[in-house]
Scaffold this active site. Structure first.
Site, short mmCIF file in Angstrom:
data_model
loop_
_atom_site.label_atom_id
_atom_site.label_comp_id
_atom_site.label_asym_id
_atom_site.label_seq_id
_atom_site.Cartn_x
_atom_site.Cartn_y
_atom_site.Cartn_z
N LYS A 35 0.84 -1.20 0.00
CA LYS A 35 0.00 0.00 0.00
C LYS A 35 0.87 1.26 0.00
CE LYS A 35 -3.89 -0.57 2.38
NZ LYS A 35 -4.64 -0.74 3.64
N PHE A 147 -16.44 11.40 9.18
CA PHE A 147 -17.77 11.02 8.70
C PHE A 147 -17.79 10.78 7.20
CE2 PHE A 147 -18.16 13.77 12.41
CZ PHE A 147 -18.88 12.96 13.26
N GLU A 150 -17.65 6.64 1.46
CA GLU A 150 -16.90 6.17 0.30
C GLU A 150 -17.61 6.66 -0.95
OE1 GLU A 150 -15.93 1.98 0.58
OE2 GLU A 150 -15.46 2.26 2.70
N ASN A 215 -24.16 6.96 12.54
CA ASN A 215 -24.29 5.76 11.70
C ASN A 215 -25.50 4.93 12.09
OD1 ASN A 215 -22.22 6.42 10.06
ND2 ASN A 215 -20.78 4.89 10.78
N LEU A 257 -33.68 7.20 2.15
CA LEU A 257 -34.95 6.48 2.18
C LEU A 257 -35.09 5.66 0.90
CD1 LEU A 257 -37.69 8.88 3.65
CD2 LEU A 257 -36.61 6.89 4.73
N GLY A 260 -34.44 -1.16 -0.69
CA GLY A 260 -33.77 -2.11 -1.58
C GLY A 260 -32.99 -3.12 -0.78
N CYS A 267 -18.64 0.02 7.41
CA CYS A 267 -18.99 0.88 8.55
C CYS A 267 -20.33 0.54 9.19
CB CYS A 267 -18.99 2.35 8.12
SG CYS A 267 -17.35 2.93 7.71
N ARG A 337 -16.55 -5.12 1.37
CA ARG A 337 -16.76 -5.55 2.75
C ARG A 337 -18.26 -5.59 3.05
NH1 ARG A 337 -13.14 -1.40 6.00
NH2 ARG A 337 -13.92 -0.09 4.31
C1 UDX Z 1 -21.20 5.55 6.05
C2 UDX Z 1 -21.64 6.94 6.56
O1 UDX Z 1 -22.50 7.56 5.63
C3 UDX Z 1 -20.43 7.79 6.80
O2 UDX Z 1 -20.82 9.06 7.32
C4 UDX Z 1 -19.53 7.08 7.78
O3 UDX Z 1 -18.39 7.85 8.02
C5 UDX Z 1 -19.14 5.71 7.25
O4 UDX Z 1 -20.31 4.96 6.97
P1 UDX Z 1 -20.45 4.59 3.69
O5 UDX Z 1 -20.32 3.26 4.37
O6 UDX Z 1 -19.38 5.03 2.76
O7 UDX Z 1 -20.57 5.74 4.78
O8 UDX Z 1 -21.79 4.53 2.85
P2 UDX Z 1 -23.22 5.24 2.82
O9 UDX Z 1 -23.31 6.13 1.66
O10 UDX Z 1 -23.59 5.78 4.13
O11 UDX Z 1 -24.13 3.96 2.49
C6 UDX Z 1 -24.19 2.86 3.39
C7 UDX Z 1 -25.02 1.76 2.84
O12 UDX Z 1 -26.39 2.09 2.87
C8 UDX Z 1 -24.72 1.36 1.40
O13 UDX Z 1 -24.67 -0.05 1.33
C9 UDX Z 1 -25.90 1.90 0.63
O14 UDX Z 1 -26.16 1.15 -0.52
C10 UDX Z 1 -27.01 1.79 1.64
N1 UDX Z 1 -28.11 2.74 1.44
C11 UDX Z 1 -27.90 4.07 1.51
C12 UDX Z 1 -29.39 2.26 1.21
O15 UDX Z 1 -29.63 1.05 1.15
N2 UDX Z 1 -30.41 3.15 1.05
C13 UDX Z 1 -30.22 4.49 1.11
O16 UDX Z 1 -31.20 5.24 0.95
C14 UDX Z 1 -28.92 4.96 1.34
#
Ligand code: UDX
Length: 440
Positions: A35, A147, A150, A215, A257, A260, A267, A337
């Site tokens: 890395k 926060f 990804e 979260n 919202l 799915g 996370c 993951r």
């Molecule tokens: C999340 C938090 O948003 C972030 O603030 C924290 O620091 C790390 O965890 P991340 O894991 O990158 O970030 O993804 P995020 O965009 O939050 O989505 C999380 C999961 O929820 C994804 O699998 C996404 O597909 C799902 N999701 C999101 C839904 O199923 N429906 C939604 O409406 C939004």
């Protein structure tokens, strides 16, 4: 300012590059030589939009270096702890071994006045333990949760919604060391602060809780709408219209919202579990027992999608060709993951289907995890002669697929829209059987 960033994964690599782009002198430290070599060569070790450009931009300044040697952290005034805290094997608790080993390695290189800023997501109480271990070094611990999402990590780091500093306090007031640490962090974040980024200054416990509370709220919001999807399926209602309608209420809001396949990634799932485990240790497990339900609703989505595939395959997936579009846990990431998409693919494979998975970025990571599954590099290749197609990760290129064109490639026109992003009317008009979670 001279900064060290300990741990160069999804969080640390972006943080290091972002801090360098703000004008700081940054050394990124990681135990993984591969890395470090890639980052040192200016290459991002994972897919994150904007990160390659940011690395290229700062490479010319010479302000960003990488190393496997913790001794190179010496001389930095602020040390950001960005290592992972995965779920412990066989338990809900977080595995703090990376935090522990990084911290142990860092301590001998600290100088009086240094600030160690914890960014990793940890069980509340960890910061207090780490602070105690700094006694005698003259360094100060602050908790400064991250926060970033990804896919938007660069933007979220350079222009965060808010900054949180958890400072050492006495009787609710920051200690003089805490105030000095705050001044250093204000300097680190001078640019976002000057742009008006809200800043919450608080104690260790609150700062640690902010992250897991945020979260947990997001996970709850997603599972709430997915629970509504179950009601919609039982009544013939449409969860996407329901979400639109309740989302117009400003108190509720439409974001997060989307019903799915639910949440996955490195996370949300492990954070809500670690939070429940911590609440149990603190004797307040009842306060978070609802998160058990949040988790259960979320995990049911994956089973439900496999059931829908079985339904469109006339009752059995054994020996059927199923194409899965998406392997990453969400679009614009190569992170697999706890990916709902891969979980669905693997379940079907284990139940006797012949599964082909494709993803614009995550095929390599997915293959490393599930070498038995067949992978294709494009959607068109994956759907060849398929008996059913599952849209599992809503990459833009999958949302934009032309049902007539894809229809020419498959054996049977049956699609399960695991993310509720396709236009059912358009797919049905092209002769497809269309099924989705929470939609008639
Ligand atoms: C999340 C938090 O948003 C972030 O603030 C924290 O620091 C790390 O965890 P991340 O894991 O990158 O970030 O993804 P995020 O965009 O939050 O989505 C999380 C999961 O929820 C994804 O699998 C996404 O597909 C799902 N999701 C999101 C839904 O199923 N429906 C939604 O409406 C939004």
């Amino acid at each position: 300012m001279r900064i060290s960033v300990i741990g160069c994964g999804y969080l640390g690599a972006v943080h290091a590059a972002s801090m360098a782009s703000l004008g700081h002198d940054v050394v990124g430290i990681d135990v993984d030589p591969g890395k470090v070599a890639r980052l040192a060569a200016g290459t991002a070790p994972f897919y994150e939009p904007g990160l390659p450009e940011l690395l290229a931009k700062v490479a010319d300044t010479g302000r960003l270096t990488f190393s496997t040697d913790m001794a190179d952290a010496a001389g930095a005034q602020v040390h950001f702890l960005c290592v992972g805290t995965p779920q412990q094997h066989g338990e809900f608790r977080a595995d703090l071994s990376y935090v522990d080993s990084a911290f142990t390695a860092l301590v001998p290189h600290l100088a009086p006045g240094d600030v160690v800023a914890g960014k990793s997501t940890v069980p509340v109480g960890t910061a207090e333990d780490l602070a105690a271990r700094l006694a005698g070094t003259g360094a100060t611990l602050v908790w400064n949760p991250e926060f970033l999402r990804e896919g938007f990590a660069v933007k979220d780091t350079l222009h965060p919604d808010r900054l949180v500093y958890g400072l050492p306090t006495e009787a609710g007031v920051p200690t003089p060391e805490g105030e000095a640490a705050r001044a250093l962090l204000d300097e680190v974040y001078a640019t976002p602060l000057s742009e008006g980024t809200p800043l919450v200054v608080t104690d260790y416990a609150t700062a640690q809780l902010v992250k897991v509370a945020a979260n947990s709220f997001l996970a709850t919001k997603i599972s709430f709408i997915n629970a509504m999807a179950e009601l919609c399926e039982a009544t013939g209602a449409d969860v996407t219209r329901l979400a639109d309608a309740i989302g117009y209420d400003a108190r509720i809001g439409r974001r997060f919202l989307n019903a799915g396949l639910g949440f996955g990634g490195g996370c949300l799932p492990k954070d809500i579990r670690a939070f429940m485990a911590r609440a149990g240790e603190l004797g307040v497990d009842q306060a978070l027992s609802f998160l058990r339900e949040v988790d259960a609703i979320n995990m049911r989505r994956r089973v439900r999608v496999v059931d829908l595939v079985r339904e469109v395959c006339a009752g059995s997936i054994v020996g059927r060709r199923v194409a899965v579009l998406g392997a990453a846990f969400k679009p614009d990431s190569d992170d697999v993951r706890d990916s709902p998409a891969l979980s669905v693919a693997a379940q079907m494979q284990l139940q006797g289907a012949h599964v082909t998975v494709t993803d614009p970025q995550a095929v390599e990571n997915a293959r490393a995890k599930w070498p038995d599954i067949k992978f294709a590099s494009t959607a068109h290749e994956a759907v060849q002669q398929a008996d059913a197609v599952v849209l599992a990760t809503e990459w833009a290129e999958y949302r934009d697929l032309d049902p007539a064109e894809v229809g020419q490639l498959v054996a049977h026109r049956a699609i399960v829209d695991g993310r509720n992003v396709l236009d059912p009317a358009a797919w049905r008009a092209a002769g497809w059987t269309y099924r989705a979670l929470g939609r008639p």
